[in-house]
Design a protein around this motif. Structure first.
Motif, short mmCIF file in Angstrom:
data_model
loop_
_atom_site.label_atom_id
_atom_site.label_comp_id
_atom_site.label_asym_id
_atom_site.label_seq_id
_atom_site.Cartn_x
_atom_site.Cartn_y
_atom_site.Cartn_z
N PRO A 156 0.83 -1.21 0.00
CA PRO A 156 0.00 0.00 0.00
C PRO A 156 0.87 1.27 0.00
N PHE A 157 1.55 1.52 -1.12
CA PHE A 157 2.46 2.66 -1.22
C PHE A 157 1.77 3.94 -0.75
N ILE A 158 2.52 4.76 0.00
CA ILE A 158 1.98 6.02 0.49
C ILE A 158 2.76 7.18 -0.11
N ASP A 159 2.04 8.20 -0.49
CA ASP A 159 2.67 9.41 -1.02
C ASP A 159 3.41 10.11 0.12
N VAL A 160 4.68 10.43 -0.10
CA VAL A 160 5.46 11.06 0.96
C VAL A 160 4.89 12.43 1.34
N GLU A 161 4.13 13.05 0.43
CA GLU A 161 3.47 14.31 0.78
C GLU A 161 2.44 14.09 1.88
N ASP A 162 1.79 12.92 1.87
CA ASP A 162 0.85 12.59 2.94
C ASP A 162 1.57 12.35 4.26
N VAL A 163 2.73 11.69 4.19
CA VAL A 163 3.52 11.47 5.40
C VAL A 163 3.94 12.81 6.00
N SER A 263 -3.85 8.90 -3.97
CA SER A 263 -3.72 7.63 -4.66
C SER A 263 -2.36 7.52 -5.33
N PHE A 264 -1.96 6.29 -5.63
CA PHE A 264 -0.71 6.08 -6.37
C PHE A 264 -0.82 6.68 -7.76
N GLU A 265 -2.00 6.60 -8.36
CA GLU A 265 -2.20 7.19 -9.68
C GLU A 265 -1.96 8.70 -9.65
N ASP A 266 -2.41 9.36 -8.59
CA ASP A 266 -2.19 10.80 -8.47
C ASP A 266 -0.71 11.11 -8.42
N TYR A 267 0.03 10.32 -7.64
CA TYR A 267 1.48 10.49 -7.59
C TYR A 267 2.11 10.29 -8.96
#
Length: 287
Positions: A156-163, A263-267
């Protein structure tokens, strides 16, 4: 500096530089950034410089070193310096890793922070989406093929911007997150093959994913210049992931931020538009 200053460690790294920018933009308490290359130098292997970085600090964003141990001494120094809160970046599901040799550094850091007398919060993150354009997976993708020891078990890859958004929120909301461990994931899990396919489509390049054994991957990393110990450490992460214990998603990001993760697609769309995976042999053309 006032004694409500936030210290951001790893300030030139993937999360640190983003967290610092958010805190500064927020216009609240002062921010002090520290890393091996910052004006205020911080090196985990040189405790002699820690006290200067900790002087008049209230809150610390801690990105742990890649070896177990130093965070225990750092926490003791932080307590002595009058620090009140610690926010630690760690790895998803750290307390489920069992006898795996991966992540001993993060588990040691968690023990140090969670065992302290200070207010603490732990942010456990899944693999960053940005690993595909800012880190270890980038160069192989630009060359056309990513070979890893990951198969059908999704991540479940997370966008580092969210982190970074979550870290900035926790750092600026004393009390609300005390003693909490947040497991941060993206909204859905993807296999590495699916991730590369999305990147291929968005970038317009014929990128390929190939599964290899952990031993093959470690050997390739050694050929690229990593030490055998470091290569084995990275390969062990994939062995851990293949157990499937970390494949599920959580709602913890929404708990912290009140919104769903990117989402990963957004990234992928953002990174592809920025030219992250452009053909290195192509001639630049005007848009």
């Amino acid at each position: 500096m006032s004694n409500d200053t936030t210290l951001v460690l790893g300030a030139t790294g993937k999360t640190g530089r983003r967290v610092a920018a958010r805190l500064r933009l927020g216009g609240g308490a002062p921010v002090r950034t520290a890393s091996r290359s910052s004006r205020i130098r911080f090196d985990w292997s040189d405790p002699g410089g820690w006290d200067a970085a900790l002087r008049d600090i209230a809150v610390v964003y801690v990105v742990p070193p890649r070896v177990p141990g130093p965070v225990h001494e750092f926490v003791a120094r932080a307590e002595a310096a009058g620090v009140r809160r610690l926010v630690l970046l760690s790895g998803r599901g750290a307390d489920t890793w069992g006898d795996c040799t991966f992540g001993l550094d993060m588990r040691s850091a968690e023990d140090a922070v969670r065992g302290s007398a200070l207010e603490w919060t732990v942010l456990r993150s899944s693999n960053f989406a940005q690993n595909f354009d800012e880190d270890v997976f980038h160069a192989p993708l630009v060359a056309g093929e990513l070979a890893l020891p990951a198969g059908a078990v999704p991540e479940p890859f997370i966008d580092v911007e969210d982190v970074a958004d979550a870290a900035a929120a926790v750092l600026t909301e004393p009390g609300r997150h005390a003693g909490r461990v947040y497991e941060l994931t993206g909204p859905r899990a993807l296999t590495f093959g699916e991730a590369v396919e999305l990147i291929s489509r968005a970038s317009g390049r014929p990128l390929v994913y190939r599964q290899v054994s952990p031993a093959e991957y470690a050997a390739a990393l050694v050929e690229e210049g990593l030490s055998e110990d470091d290569a084995h450490h990275v390969a062990e992460m994939f062995v851990l992931m293949e157990r499937g214990l970390l494949a599920g998603t959580t709602d913890d990001l929404a708990t912290v931020l009140g919104r769903s993760p990117r989402s990963f697609e957004d990234y992928v769309v953002r990174a592809a538009a920025a030219g992250a995976w452009g053909d290195p042999t192509a001639v630049d053309r005007a848009a």
